[in-house]
Design an enzyme around this catalytic site. Structure first.
Site, PDB file in Angstrom:
ATOM      1  N   ASP A 192       0.853  -1.191   0.000  1.00 25.74           N
ATOM      2  CA  ASP A 192       0.000   0.000   0.000  1.00 25.74           C
ATOM      3  C   ASP A 192       0.888   1.240   0.000  1.00 25.74           C
ATOM      4  OD1 ASP A 192      -1.872   1.983   0.379  1.00 25.74           O
ATOM      5  OD2 ASP A 192      -2.537   1.301   2.350  1.00 25.74           O
ATOM      6  N   ASP A 232       0.550   5.260  -0.370  1.00 20.73           N
ATOM      7  CA  ASP A 232      -0.367   6.393  -0.371  1.00 20.73           C
ATOM      8  C   ASP A 232       0.424   7.661  -0.692  1.00 20.73           C
ATOM      9  OD1 ASP A 232      -2.304   8.388   0.202  1.00 20.73           O
ATOM     10  OD2 ASP A 232      -3.256   7.078   1.669  1.00 20.73           O
ATOM     11  N   ASP A 244       2.963   1.088   3.620  1.00 22.50           N
ATOM     12  CA  ASP A 244       2.271   0.860   4.889  1.00 22.50           C
ATOM     13  C   ASP A 244       2.527  -0.592   5.304  1.00 22.50           C
ATOM     14  OD1 ASP A 244       0.545   0.513   7.036  1.00 22.50           O
ATOM     15  OD2 ASP A 244      -1.002   1.811   6.183  1.00 22.50           O
TER      16      ASP A 244
END
Length: 324
Positions: free
Chosen positions: A94, A96, A274
């Site tokens: 992940d 972001d 993450d």
């Protein structure tokens, strides 16, 4: 653009634009073995343990509820309504855009620049997953503010947290190589986890990411062990890296400060992803095709990661009608 969607706009999206055809095949396969979760008021997924037997029942729910956000589990269960009898789980990276520690933009949320940088990062991660580890059942999903790499190779799907953590550290370049001299070649030695091998000599990965980070510094980042004076000198001498003259760069920075720099960048590399998501075997992620209502963008599978442009392909019709 990137403003919050109203309830009226969410209803318009799910009733006029959303289609079951937008659901990726890897989501539709064994759909009834996954848990669904929903956020109806913008405060987080508070409607959990939902199960859908097929695409039509999901379609009716989304059209009726027009949720603020829709999620699906990375895990497969024999009893997803209770999250019981876990079978396997996708392996996730992940990234972001708003959380990238070294960003080339100065926005306070997401923008075209940091979204482009996030795509650069995930492309590099996917290349390593494919070329070094031989993983090939990989799907890239634009999440609305970044990207999810969703890996469905069986050796990763059935793995536990230990292997997921080791792969994460390897692919991210999250540890400084023990050698003082970076070797561009991958070592033949490897860690073995249940017939899955991870190369040890990953100095090229670390070196490439170290160079990328240094070249993208703007000077106002707050990074551990990099004080303002060191930051200034890194930027001053990074021209050496244009020709990969690491010896000159290390000489001008100084051995002790260079060590501080590499250790700080290993932490930066890990924080770009993450890590909690990567090792979580029961995580829920945004449902591809659903609306990310905080930024009014579509969460969608990326078919061509070399040409994908979210500002062209992931903008709902209601945003265009706003005239923004």
């Amino acid at each position: 653009m990137f403003s919050k969607a109203t309830l009226k706009e969410r209803r318009q999206y799910y009733r006029e634009e959303w289609s079951t055809k937008d659901l990726p095949d890897f989501i539709l396969k064994d759909l009834k073995k996954r848990e669904f979760g929903f956020d109806h008021n913008g405060k987080g997924p508070n409607d959990r343990y939902k199960v859908f037997r097929g695409r039509e029942s999901l379609k009716k729910f989304l059209r009726y509820k027009a949720p603020f956000a829709a999620y699906i589990s990375v895990a497969f269960y024999n009893n997803p309504r209770r999250r019981e009898d876990w079978q396997k789980a996708e392996y996730i990276f992940d990234v972001d855009a708003k959380d990238i520690p070294i960003r080339t933009c100065q926005c306070d949320g997401v923008c075209e620049v940091c979204l482009g940088q996030a795509l650069e990062i995930v492309n590099s991660l996917i290349d390593t997953l494919q070329d070094d580890l031989g993983l090939n059942n990989i799907h890239l999903v634009y999440s609305g503010r970044g990207y999810h790499i969703r890996i469905l190779d069986e050796e990763m799907m059935t793995s536990g947290s230990e292997l997921r953590s080791e792969v994460l550290k390897y692919v991210a370049g999250a540890e400084v190589p023990k050698s003082n001299f970076f070797n561009p070649d991958i070592s033949n030695k490897s860690f073995n986890f249940e017939h899955f091998s991870i190369p040890v000599g990953y100095s090229k990965i670390f070196t490439d990411k170290l160079k990328y980070n240094i070249q993208h510094l703007v000077g106002n980042e707050e990074l551990d062990e990099i004080n303002p004076k060191l930051m200034k000198d890194i930027i001053k001498y990074r021209h050496h890296l244009d020709n990969d003259n690491w010896g000159y760069f290390k000489r001008d920075i100084g051995p002790r400060r260079y060590k501080n720099l590499t250790e700080a960048m290993a932490r930066v590399n890990l924080s770009t992803i993450d890590a909690k998501v990567s090792i979580d075997l029961k995580r829920i992620l945004r449902l591809p095709s659903s609306l990310h209502s905080k930024v009014s963008m579509k969460c969608m599978e990326v078919k061509n990661r070399e040409t994908f442009d979210p500002l062209q392909e992931a903008v709902p019709k209601f945003v265009e009608e706003r005239g923004e």
